[in-house]
Design an enzyme around this catalytic site. Structure first.
Site, PDB file in Angstrom:
ATOM      1  N   GLU A 116      32.803  62.758 -30.936  1.00 19.57           N
ATOM      2  CA  GLU A 116      31.742  62.043 -31.650  1.00 19.57           C
ATOM      3  C   GLU A 116      30.362  62.435 -31.121  1.00 19.57           C
ATOM      4  OE1 GLU A 116      33.011  58.141 -32.861  1.00 19.57           O
ATOM      5  OE2 GLU A 116      31.010  57.341 -32.569  1.00 19.57           O
TER       6      GLU A 116
ATOM      7  N   GLU B 132      46.497  58.513 -44.943  1.00 18.97           N
ATOM      8  CA  GLU B 132      46.106  59.820 -44.392  1.00 18.97           C
ATOM      9  C   GLU B 132      46.424  59.952 -42.903  1.00 18.97           C
ATOM     10  OE1 GLU B 132      44.180  57.477 -45.631  1.00 18.97           O
ATOM     11  OE2 GLU B 132      42.446  57.081 -44.368  1.00 18.97           O
TER      12      GLU B 132
ATOM     13  N   CYS C 220      35.184  53.623 -34.778  1.00 22.63           N
ATOM     14  CA  CYS C 220      36.367  53.209 -34.006  1.00 22.63           C
ATOM     15  C   CYS C 220      37.005  51.938 -34.537  1.00 22.63           C
ATOM     16  CB  CYS C 220      35.997  52.947 -32.553  1.00 22.63           C
ATOM     17  SG  CYS C 220      35.168  54.311 -31.782  1.00 22.63           S
TER      18      CYS C 220
ATOM     19  N   SER D  46      30.817  58.517 -38.713  1.00 25.42           N
ATOM     20  CA  SER D  46      31.405  59.628 -37.976  1.00 25.42           C
ATOM     21  C   SER D  46      32.772  59.936 -38.580  1.00 25.42           C
ATOM     22  CB  SER D  46      31.570  59.237 -36.507  1.00 25.42           C
ATOM     23  OG  SER D  46      32.494  60.092 -35.882  1.00 25.42           O
TER      24      SER D  46
ATOM     25  N   GLU E 144      29.614  65.722 -32.556  1.00 23.42           N
ATOM     26  CA  GLU E 144      29.298  65.558 -33.977  1.00 23.42           C
ATOM     27  C   GLU E 144      27.847  65.091 -34.158  1.00 23.42           C
ATOM     28  OE1 GLU E 144      31.698  62.601 -35.918  1.00 23.42           O
ATOM     29  OE2 GLU E 144      30.920  63.075 -37.911  1.00 23.42           O
TER      30      GLU E 144
ATOM     31  N   GLU F 243      45.178  50.006 -40.159  1.00 21.53           N
ATOM     32  CA  GLU F 243      44.743  51.393 -39.966  1.00 21.53           C
ATOM     33  C   GLU F 243      45.932  52.336 -39.772  1.00 21.53           C
ATOM     34  OE1 GLU F 243      43.009  52.436 -36.116  1.00 21.53           O
ATOM     35  OE2 GLU F 243      41.374  53.448 -37.129  1.00 21.53           O
TER      36      GLU F 243
ATOM     37  N   CYS G 166      35.774  44.564 -29.080  1.00 17.14           N
ATOM     38  CA  CYS G 166      37.240  44.460 -29.093  1.00 17.14           C
ATOM     39  C   CYS G 166      37.750  43.351 -28.172  1.00 17.14           C
ATOM     40  CB  CYS G 166      37.865  45.781 -28.684  1.00 17.14           C
ATOM     41  SG  CYS G 166      37.189  47.176 -29.595  1.00 17.14           S
TER      42      CYS G 166
ATOM     43  N   LYS H  74      44.049  47.093 -36.774  1.00 16.85           N
ATOM     44  CA  LYS H  74      44.711  48.317 -36.331  1.00 16.85           C
ATOM     45  C   LYS H  74      46.083  48.467 -36.991  1.00 16.85           C
ATOM     46  CE  LYS H  74      41.694  50.080 -33.407  1.00 16.85           C
ATOM     47  NZ  LYS H  74      41.080  51.392 -33.673  1.00 16.85           N
TER      48      LYS H  74
END
Lengths: 590, 179
Positions: free
Chosen positions: A278, A371, A304, A324, A281, A366, A520, A363
């Protein structure tokens, strides 16, 4: 500054203080159920009733401001009996199967009934019909257990600005949920689980996937590995009676080993890797903007937090290029466990089973995104919340307190302090700057103890600026540039920044967003209930973990250097692109 | 939502013209605080009820969560998400009407129309609903049909009141009433 008397004790409080807070300030405990710190009182449950001299009826202390000369009594026969009746009536319409409820032992209603001395169900009448809403991968709603306290409505609307659930219908028919009794899959639920985090009973919780993990562990064909997110080590102890903010990293590793995992790894490793990808990037985007004068999407947002990603897909599809492209550390770990690590141990991707332990319910969502199968198999097989891991350890009969400390395995287990602070708001940004500044200037970040004070703490939106000087020749285009960063946690705070970006008025280069308040460590999968005091204690623990390490910067992690040398090549290289980066899809708001 | 126009008889695709009228209302109320309930009232006036597509349009235009809009619709007995009959009969169940026989009036209407509260007769002529006080307690028990309020209603006189609402050609109502 009114002065009032609570149970014969005089107390002066600032204007606007409620009786409840005044009482708490002198150690008088008034029970509450619908009350939620930081939100306007609901006055819905009537459990906090007190007697105020001269008042015709008992008053709800959560919503009554203290006044000069007020005489409050919290422990009279009238008060005790009224509170009991209130709770008895709630119990009359509550599915009371405590023994088989996953909140047993951790349920505010159960505790309240016990504290009030309720030993029998006195009122028997009509009960709400049970509708079990299991329409989403992360969350389960059980309307038979709901006591309509509306805490979940407050957080979904005000904290997250989502508005997925509201009271529907009226009176006895009231159901707290999505429009017209439908499932959470019909609304713009981002699966953050903050509703579950504040639910006082068992009406909202995570989808329990412990059985799937037991099945994998018992399957001889599977090599089962586990990763634990940075925030787990500062909260898991609470499941076993430790005070909030107790670090249990070593015991956690021991417990996971005893549960039978073949290898115990760390999501922190992937967090360090995230910084490499990141950070690079961001520097590439800046170079394109400043040197090539290309039009690139800036500011860049962190990626994230899966609730935040889903939120962007629903509400800001036009800003998806600003995210990102880095996968979250959980998904980077999964992709590497089933490629890099699988090759090392001579296994195929489908023979490695990856379990994540996350402070997060989103999560779970996710991990099952279409994908997320870069390894050729599902990259992460099952996600457990911190609460589920706590229950699993209990199921296994492990005496957590008696466990020795143990260490994570190699090669996906070593991490820097920069990875630890991914757990709290401001942490990803600080970790990124620790590495990016050093890459650009060759010198460490000029901040005391490597901490960037203005972006730490629990303020909703924070910002910092840092002028870059003394750049290395390769980065001379950044000489004299003032890097501006912003940090927000809680989606209503994130919305303030996304609105600015959409209007073209955001002066920032890089923005960190975490879906949950505090980051988190305050996630929807953490032990309940998370107050600001708990958040502060967990964050302090995370900083202790960071500061206790020799390695404080992601790029110094030798296992990170090793994986680039042996496998990935370089940040943003072809393999990274395939395994560690992703794309986003606009979602229809319904 | 899953309701498919081909399989679900209740899912009527609203007329584009009606939707245009709703958009005009939404434009008029844009940015005004406390506009949700008046907008929903007008929407119900336009469509005769509140179809799902209209509620989605309201939520979107007013930048409100769909669940919040649905919550308001579900809270007030005045709002209906089901297509309603040509005439809406509301029986007052406020305190005064209730104690002066409102319940018996409602029972008589149920028997006569052979529908329950919230339902519409198969010929789509009448919908039966209950209301909470018209502010005419001195005239209890009361019912309203569309915008007309009937005072001191006696269960035996229900047939007489309804007769005026049956179309002139079709005398089915009378026959029905004598049964």
């Amino acid at each position: 500054m009114p002065t009032l008397t609570v149970d014969n004790v005089k107390v002066s409080v600032p204007d606007g203080t409620t009786i409840l807070d005044a009482a708490r300030s002198i150690g008088v405990k008034i029970p509450t159920l619908c009350f939620l710190e930081g939100y306007a009182p609901q006055g819905a449950c009537r459990v906090c009733l007190v007697e105020v001299e001269g008042a015709r009826t008992l008053v709800a202390s959560c919503s009554m401001p203290a006044a000069e000369g007020m005489q409050v009594r919290t422990n009279t026969r009238r008060v005790r009996e009224a509170r009991r009746t209130v709770v008895e009536l709630i119990l009359s319409d509550h599915d009371g199967d405590c023994q088989t409820c996953n909140r047993s032992g951790d349920c505010e209603l159960q505790e309240l009934a016990r504290d009030l001395g309720i030993t029998e169900i006195t009122h028997v009448g009509e009960k709400h019909r049970r509708t079990l809403d299991a329409t989403t991968p992360a969350l389960v709603r059980d309307t038979a257990k709901c006591i309509a306290c509306r805490r979940c409505v407050s957080v979904c609307n005000h904290l997250q600005s989502i508005g997925g659930i509201f009271p529907q219908k009226r009176g006895f028919q009231t159901v707290i949920g999505p429009a017209f009794g439908q499932g959470l899959d019909t609304v713009t639920c981002v699966q953050c689980g903050q509703c579950a985090a504040v639910c006082p009973v068992g009406a909202l919780g995570e989808r329990d996937q412990i059985a799937e993990v037991w099945a994998a562990l018992e399957n001889p064909k599977k090599h089962v590995v586990v990763q634990t997110a940075p925030a787990i080590r500062a909260a898991l102890g609470e499941c076993f009676g430790y005070p909030p903010g107790t670090l249990v990293t070593g015991k956690m590793v021991s417990a996971l080993r005893r549960l039978g995992f073949n290898a115990v790894f760390d999501t922190n490793f992937a967090a360090d890797l995230t910084i490499m990808e990141e950070g690079t990037e961001l520097l590439v985007r800046l170079k394109k903007a400043l040197v090539a004068k290309e039009k690139v999407a800036l500011p860049m947002f962190t990626s994230c937090s899966p609730g935040w990603i889903k939120y962007m897909e629903y509400f800001y599809p036009d800003l998806l290029p600003n995210l990102s492209t880095c996968k979250s550390p959980q998904q980077m770990f999964g992709a590497l466990a089933k490629t890099y690590y699988a090759q090392k141990i001579g296994k195929k991707a489908e023979d490695v089973f990856v379990v994540s332990v996350m402070p997060c319910t989103a999560k779970k969502f996710e991990a099952q995104r279409e994908e997320m199968n870069a390894s050729g198999a599902r990259d992460v097989d099952v996600v457990l919340t911190t609460r589920e891991l706590g229950r699993m350890i209990k199921q296994a009969g492990i005496d957590f307190a008696a466990l020795p400390d143990d260490r994570m395995d190699s090669p996906l287990g070593l991490s820097s302090g920069a990875a630890d602070i991914f757990a709290n708001t401001g942490g990803v940004m600080e970790a990124a700057l620790r590495t990016a500044y050093e890459i650009v200037t060759g010198r460490p970040l000029p901040a005391e103890n490597l901490h960037i004070k203005p972006i730490a703490g629990l303020d909703g939106v924070k910002e910092a600026a840092l002028t870059i000087t003394g750049t290395l020749p390769e980065w001379s285009f950044l000489e004299g540039v003032t890097a501006r960063v912003a940090v927000a946690h809680g989606l209503s705070n994130a919305r303030k920044l996304t609105e600015q970006v959409r209007a073209g008025q955001a002066p920032y280069h890089f923005i960190e967003i975490m879906t949950c308040p505090g980051g988190c460590i305050g996630g929807g999968g953490q032990p309940r209930i998370t107050t600001n005091a708990v958040r502060t204690a967990r964050i302090a623990a995370i900083y202790r973990e960071d500061e206790g390490k020799k390695l404080r910067k992601s790029h110094e992690n030798p296992e990170i250097k090793q994986i680039y040398a042996e496998f990935l090549g370089k940040p943003l290289g072809e393999k990274s692109h395939h395994l560690l980066h992703t794309h986003y899809t606009p979602r229809k708001r319904n | 939502m899953a309701a498919d126009a081909a399989t679900c008889p209740c899912a009527q695709v609203p007329d584009a013209k009606l939707m245009e009228r709703l958009d005009a209302v939404l434009k008029e109320y844009k940015g005004k605080p406390g506009a949700l309930i008046p907008v929903l009232q007008q929407a119900q006036g336009i469509f005769g009820y509140l179809p799902e597509a209209a509620l989605h349009r309201v939520a979107e235009a007013m930048n409100k969560p769909y669940s919040e809009v649905a919550g308001v619709v579900g809270f007030y007995a005045f709002f209906s998400t089901q297509p309603r009959g040509k005439h809406v009969i509301r029986v007052c169940m406020g305190t005064a009407c209730y104690v002066r026989g409102g319940k018996k009036v409602l029972e008589a209407l149920r028997q006569k129309l052979k529908v329950d509260v919230g339902q519409t007769t198969p010929d789509t002529l009448f919908s039966l609903e209950v209301a909470r006080c018209f502010g005419a307690c001195g005239l209890a028990p009361t019912i309203s049909i569309d915008n007309d309020v009937y005072k001191r209603v006696r269960p035996a006189k229900i047939g007489e009141i309804l007769d005026a609402y049956y179309p002139k050609a079709a005398q089915g109502g009378k026959a029905h009433g004598k049964r």
